[in-house]
Design a protein around this motif. Sequence first.
Motif, PDB file in Angstrom:
ATOM      1  N   ASN A 166      -6.304  -3.031   1.792  1.00  0.00           N
ATOM      2  CA  ASN A 166      -4.879  -2.681   1.722  1.00  0.00           C
ATOM      3  C   ASN A 166      -4.393  -2.847   0.289  1.00  0.00           C
ATOM      4  O   ASN A 166      -3.811  -3.867  -0.065  1.00  0.00           O
ATOM      5  N   GLN A 167      -4.691  -1.858  -0.552  1.00  0.00           N
ATOM      6  CA  GLN A 167      -4.323  -1.925  -1.961  1.00  0.00           C
ATOM      7  C   GLN A 167      -3.503  -0.702  -2.356  1.00  0.00           C
ATOM      8  O   GLN A 167      -3.537   0.336  -1.694  1.00  0.00           O
ATOM      9  N   ASN A 168      -2.780  -0.847  -3.463  1.00  0.00           N
ATOM     10  CA  ASN A 168      -2.006   0.259  -4.014  1.00  0.00           C
ATOM     11  C   ASN A 168      -2.927   1.457  -4.233  1.00  0.00           C
ATOM     12  O   ASN A 168      -3.913   1.360  -4.963  1.00  0.00           O
ATOM     13  N   PRO A 169      -2.647   2.594  -3.614  1.00  0.00           N
ATOM     14  CA  PRO A 169      -3.579   3.730  -3.698  1.00  0.00           C
ATOM     15  C   PRO A 169      -3.624   4.396  -5.064  1.00  0.00           C
ATOM     16  O   PRO A 169      -4.569   5.128  -5.360  1.00  0.00           O
ATOM     17  N   TRP A 170      -2.624   4.127  -5.900  1.00  0.00           N
ATOM     18  CA  TRP A 170      -2.582   4.737  -7.228  1.00  0.00           C
ATOM     19  C   TRP A 170      -3.186   3.826  -8.286  1.00  0.00           C
ATOM     20  O   TRP A 170      -3.886   4.292  -9.197  1.00  0.00           O
ATOM     21  N   LEU A 171      -2.911   2.543  -8.203  1.00  0.00           N
ATOM     22  CA  LEU A 171      -3.301   1.613  -9.268  1.00  0.00           C
ATOM     23  C   LEU A 171      -4.278   0.539  -8.806  1.00  0.00           C
ATOM     24  O   LEU A 171      -4.881  -0.146  -9.639  1.00  0.00           O
TER      25      LEU A 171
END
Length: 738
Positions: free
Chosen positions: A560-565
């Motif tokens: 579950n991580q920021n998909p952009w950064l």
Amino acid sequence: MKKGFSLVLIGVLVLSFYVPVAAPEGEMVSLIFEGNDKVAMRNVIEGAGGIVTIEYESVNMLAAQVPLATLGIVLASPHITEVFKDEMRYLPYPPRADGEDSDIFEAREVMDISGSVMDAYTLEELGDLPDNYYNYMVTGAQEVWGETGAGSGQLVAIIDTGVYPLHPCLYPRVIGGISFAPGEPEDSWGDADNHYHGTVCAGIVASNCAVLLPETDLWAIAIMNYAPPESWFTDPAYPGYIIVPLLGMAPLAEIYAIKVFPKDGSGVPSSVVMEGLDHAIQQRKLYNCTGGAEGLPIDVISMSLGGGTGFDGWDPEDRLVDKATLTGIVVSAAAGNDGPALNTVSTPGCAKTSIGVGAAADPVHTRVGMDIVYGIPGIGGDMFPYDDQQIIYFSSRGPTTDCRRKPDVLACGVYAMSAYPPNSIAIMSGTSSACPAVSGAALLLAAWQKTNQGFAKPSEIRNAIIQGAVPLPNYDKYAQGEGYLNVPNALQKLKDGVCWWPDMGYGRCLRGTNLRGGSKTWSTGPLGPGETYDIVIKVDKDTARIDICLSNVTYLNPGNQNPWLGDSIEFYVQSSVRTAYSYYYDSVNIYEDDCFSITDPDPGKIRIVVEGDWTNWDEMLCDVTVTETEGRQLCPIEASGCINNGEWKEHYIDVSPGTAVVIFELWWFNDWSKYPTHDLDMYVFDPNGYAYLDGAQYYSPERQIIENPVPGTYTILIFGYEMYLIPNPYWLRVCEIV
């Protein structure tokens, strides 16, 4: 790396006085003098060939240019009790970001609204508006507009870059102004080509307009996507458009512009900022003394500017802020954009009676702003998916060095929407945006207090704003003061009765761990987005190196991580310098275990910050091990003494033939580990009269390294440039490397 302090060319000029042979005549140095008799001070300065450039009416101080050749005569006068550096003051730097996103917080002009702006709202019309995502809505200001007249009849002085009076969201409520910007005429305060900063701040305080936006416009799409449905509306007369009210905190208030910064927005000496502050105080005093026949009824001063100081709360600018409070004016000041390290709030945000304002991000402003910045509809929701407010990483943190709470409160400092000269709107981030939100709140409270209690009381208004703030979870007072601005709460505090004595917020001092040559490990625990873990390490003159290792870097939910950064830990290490930016490591992205070293750190408290990146989607944690290596190889002491404020000491050091490198170090007692911190400068002249300036900075110790030095006798000049209360012992250390 940005410097927190500047010398205003003083270091260069001072050198001329001490060149043994031919000091250039006519060289002048700019200083601020304090004394017991301004007439006598002026006579001394002018008698020595100096020029008094500013005479302050609110304090016994003068700003002056003095010939170097006669500076000693001036400093010896019994009428002059203190001399201060004319420090540079700046608009808060645009908040820092790294890599390809380094400009995401630069102010951005969104659109020219000259053809799509609608008329200003009356008080009755304001009451009929739907809720709006704009700045006032986050603070609840609209809930008290009925009781406060939306600020009608109140006056704010914006000390900044000027305000464009014909902007459609401000006209006709900018009642006048004056410019003290060096080299510019007094009436330049309202020029359309002034730097945008002051007009943006004015709009956050008191914008009053609405804008027609095509439904296909990126901004309109973002508003419809992220803001509550009732925060924008349509009108059958304008098919294909939405209407967005652009309202400041006090949309019926009036504005007086005090311009101190030049058109390019570059820095100015503190004496100029003080001149603007002094002018506001005197206008209010004249209004009070003449029953309103003359002067201006300034209720609030808004100062989105700042700079470093070694004596938080007691330097000349901070003391002038306190004079404004005593005159009947609330002063709101930006805390600064030098966070997230502790003890970084700048002056005048650290003044005793100012409201020091930190910056926070809220979901709607941030998401809309992200869509605009990146030009990608929907990216804001990915970058800021949570619904809670967050203290943004660049917001300066407290406490002050004398253990006071700063900042006092928080307000929106990420992508605030406002007026932009001449006819546009823009988004701007930083404590510069947060400060005028609090200024607007103070205007509303002043309006209520005048109507219901006869007159406004600045300390009570300040206390009500502070005590009515709402604390954000997972942050301590060092980061947020008493919490996020809440105007209805503040008004209720005022109604219930608050103490008239200023709430200084004295409390826990910043303490540190003395490793004594050992090592210690801390566990951060889970860090959500924007949450920090702080470690303070005491460093002394024996510290040779500090090693910092981040280990067991853990993603609590790797999927579950920021998909952009992606998600990361942000790592910072601030030097011992206080109240200003001075980072050894700034915003280093940590994805896995890593180590960092600092060699020969300056004595004082080094502040280490481990933060969950503000755009993370989930929590992260790590262990932090700090190891101190003692045994710093100090150069031998070749000279020593005790020096007073404004005093010069001269020493001679022989450098042997064949020396490859010579190192001169100036150490003194009241370094950055002490409060107040004194500023001593060291100037080094080689046998041929060549001057070396590296020892005339704002560091402690000051250091000058010369490679392949000319052999012979070097002249070392030591200046007690800015010293408070007591003289200081100093030690000149010299190393020769063959």
